[in-house]
Design a protein around this motif. Structure first.
Motif, PDB file in Angstrom:
ATOM      1  N   LEU A 154       0.833  -1.197   0.000  1.00 52.73           N
ATOM      2  CA  LEU A 154       0.000   0.000   0.000  1.00 52.73           C
ATOM      3  C   LEU A 154       0.870   1.251   0.000  1.00 52.73           C
ATOM      4  N   LYS A 155       1.933   1.221   0.766  1.00 54.68           N
ATOM      5  CA  LYS A 155       2.847   2.353   0.853  1.00 54.68           C
ATOM      6  C   LYS A 155       3.542   2.605  -0.492  1.00 54.68           C
ATOM      7  N   SER A 156       3.976   1.534  -1.146  1.00 54.05           N
ATOM      8  CA  SER A 156       4.645   1.697  -2.447  1.00 54.05           C
ATOM      9  C   SER A 156       3.656   2.143  -3.516  1.00 54.05           C
ATOM     10  N   THR A 157       2.406   1.721  -3.398  1.00 55.83           N
ATOM     11  CA  THR A 157       1.380   2.167  -4.346  1.00 55.83           C
ATOM     12  C   THR A 157       1.127   3.656  -4.167  1.00 55.83           C
ATOM     13  N   LYS A 158       1.060   4.134  -2.935  1.00 58.29           N
ATOM     14  CA  LYS A 158       0.869   5.568  -2.673  1.00 58.29           C
ATOM     15  C   LYS A 158       2.041   6.381  -3.170  1.00 58.29           C
ATOM     16  N   LYS A 159       3.277   5.854  -2.974  1.00 57.15           N
ATOM     17  CA  LYS A 159       4.445   6.564  -3.474  1.00 57.15           C
ATOM     18  C   LYS A 159       4.442   6.640  -4.995  1.00 57.15           C
ATOM     19  N   GLY A 160       4.007   5.568  -5.645  1.00 56.40           N
ATOM     20  CA  GLY A 160       3.919   5.542  -7.096  1.00 56.40           C
ATOM     21  C   GLY A 160       2.914   6.545  -7.616  1.00 56.40           C
ATOM     22  N   VAL A 161       1.817   6.718  -6.910  1.00 61.81           N
ATOM     23  CA  VAL A 161       0.775   7.664  -7.313  1.00 61.81           C
ATOM     24  C   VAL A 161       1.283   9.105  -7.106  1.00 61.81           C
ATOM     25  N   GLU A 162       2.003   9.333  -5.988  1.00 63.81           N
ATOM     26  CA  GLU A 162       2.523  10.679  -5.702  1.00 63.81           C
ATOM     27  C   GLU A 162       3.610  11.092  -6.683  1.00 63.81           C
TER      28      GLU A 162
END
Length: 164
Positions: A154-162
């Motif tokens: 979830l954290k890596s997905t949020k970083k990818g979106v940001e």
């Protein structure tokens, strides 16, 4: 974390393979002694009973580790959005509570208070009852590892979106 996951996987797989080997080997001896020798082995009868219970407990812990345990998904499949997330978190909390309370605390209490011995092998039952808290700890470790994986994904997905 990956090393812990590999160690846990290897230990559970080894214990399951060992218990299956014992079941096959001593089950074959039990059949041979009963039908060919006409003198059934009482030792293997009791051993097979306990090993079957132990292999079932280890197998259930491994199913939790692989996330292939039995689940009733009637409600969770229909849920959507934030309600689904809240429902899944609630289910995981219930699972952890049950495993910690029944398997770990209950198993330790059962093991600590047992005074009897097995009838044929003369093994203290408290030794045999220890499989319950051991499998409970394996289930808790497996679930915590899955939570860490989910949060890091979830954290890596949020970083990818940001970063996009």
């Amino acid at each position: 974390m990956k090393n812990l996951e590999k160690i846990l996987d290897a230990v559970m797989r080894f214990l399951m393979a060992l218990s299956m080997f014992i079941l096959v080997a001593f089950g074959t001896w039990q059949i041979f002694s009963r039908w060919i020798l006409k003198d059934p082995s009482t030792f293997t009868d009791e051993l097979l009973r306990y090993v079957l219970i132990i292999s079932g407990m280890i197998g259930s812990a491994y199913c939790f580790y692989r996330d292939e345990h039995l689940a009733l998904t009637l409600v969770t499949d229909k849920a959507r959005g934030p309600f689904k997330v809240i429902l899944n978190v609630f289910i995981e909390i219930c699972i952890l509570f049950f495993v910690i309370y029944v398997f770990i605390f209950g198993g330790m209490k059962l093991s600590n208070t047992a005074t009897n011995v097995s009838s044929v092998m003369r093994i203290p039952m408290k030794t045999l009852y220890l499989i319950e808290p051991v499998c409970g700890v394996m289930i808790v470790i497996a679930r915590v590892l899955k939570y860490i994986q989910a949060f890091s994904a979830l954290k890596s997905t949020k970083k990818g979106v940001e970063n996009s």
